[in-house]
Design a protein around this motif. Structure first.
Motif, mmCIF file in Angstrom:
data_model
loop_
_atom_site.group_PDB
_atom_site.id
_atom_site.type_symbol
_atom_site.label_atom_id
_atom_site.label_comp_id
_atom_site.label_asym_id
_atom_site.label_seq_id
_atom_site.Cartn_x
_atom_site.Cartn_y
_atom_site.Cartn_z
ATOM 1 N N LEU A 102 -1.761 0.486 -4.545
ATOM 2 C CA LEU A 102 -2.106 0.968 -3.138
ATOM 3 C C LEU A 102 -3.752 0.151 -2.934
ATOM 4 N N THR A 103 -4.595 0.291 -3.822
ATOM 5 C CA THR A 103 -5.645 -0.226 -3.543
ATOM 6 C C THR A 103 -5.813 -1.863 -3.301
ATOM 7 N N PHE A 117 -4.279 -2.239 0.310
ATOM 8 C CA PHE A 117 -4.882 -1.742 1.228
ATOM 9 C C PHE A 117 -6.167 -2.805 1.350
ATOM 10 N N GLY A 142 2.427 1.713 -3.472
ATOM 11 C CA GLY A 142 1.384 2.277 -4.242
ATOM 12 C C GLY A 142 1.114 3.424 -4.059
ATOM 13 N N SER A 143 1.222 4.007 -2.994
ATOM 14 C CA SER A 143 0.850 5.519 -2.557
ATOM 15 C C SER A 143 2.136 6.357 -3.047
ATOM 16 N N SER A 152 1.383 7.426 4.350
ATOM 17 C CA SER A 152 2.476 6.266 4.371
ATOM 18 C C SER A 152 2.953 6.164 5.915
ATOM 19 N N THR A 154 1.802 7.084 -6.614
ATOM 20 C CA THR A 154 0.856 8.402 -7.204
ATOM 21 C C THR A 154 1.413 9.660 -7.277
ATOM 22 N N THR A 187 0.912 -1.142 0.067
ATOM 23 C CA THR A 187 -0.133 0.026 0.215
ATOM 24 C C THR A 187 1.029 1.427 -0.077
#
Length: 167
Positions: free
Chosen positions: A82-83, A86, A63-64, A145, A67, A60
């Motif tokens: 991230l999705t 998560f 992925g963050s 994060s 972005t 996650t």
């Protein structure tokens, strides 16, 4: 929640300047959540709950971080990653809570977990929106994060506390 609450604003602002309709397509990333939730159980069975949950939280965070890139393709990939991470973390944590509870308290444990999840999502989503509005996307990613890394640290600390003392 915090990242998704601000996603439309970020994607429709310069330099990306997507239309609101195009920016809302980010929510298609939720399909990754459906797939990763199903895979999370298999991952936890293979690795154990602690490593699987910490891995999902790390995914996650990764992925963050993606972005924050300037490329729309990398941003879209970041939202998918991230999705997926998560939703896997959520599935593992939710299952863990009920598995650890005594049989007569599993329903209550699941209810308390869900209550805490939504309270945290509401508070975190609001806080994230304020951070994004005042400091921008990089600070929102840093904040979320930090929360995820704090969660991973708590999982690892709990694991250490539960280990029996060495003889």
């Amino acid at each position: 929640m915090a990242v998704y609450n601000a996603a439309g604003f970020r994607l429709s602002a310069p330099p990306l300047s997507l239309s609101p309709a195009a920016a809302s397509l980010v929510f298609l990333s939720y399909a990754m959540g459906t797939m990763s939730s199903a895979a999370a159980g298999r991952l936890a069975s293979r690795l154990g709950r602690t490593p699987a949950l910490v891995t999902a939280l790390a995914v996650t965070v990764a992925g963050s971080a993606l972005t924050a890139h300037s490329s729309l393709v990398v941003i879209a990939l970041g939202f998918a990653v991230l999705t997926g991470g998560f939703f896997a973390a959520h599935a593992i944590a939710n299952t863990w809570v009920t598995a650890e509870a005594p049989p007569h308290a599993r329903g209550r444990a699941a209810g308390v977990y869900t209550l805490c999840y939504y309270l945290g999502s509401g508070a975190g989503g609001t806080t994230g929106a304020v951070v994004y509005g005042h400091a921008g996307w990089p600070w929102l990613i840093a904040l979320t994060s930090a929360w995820l890394l704090l969660a991973a640290s708590a999982v690892l600390a709990t694991r250490r506390l539960r280990r029996p003392a060495a003889a």
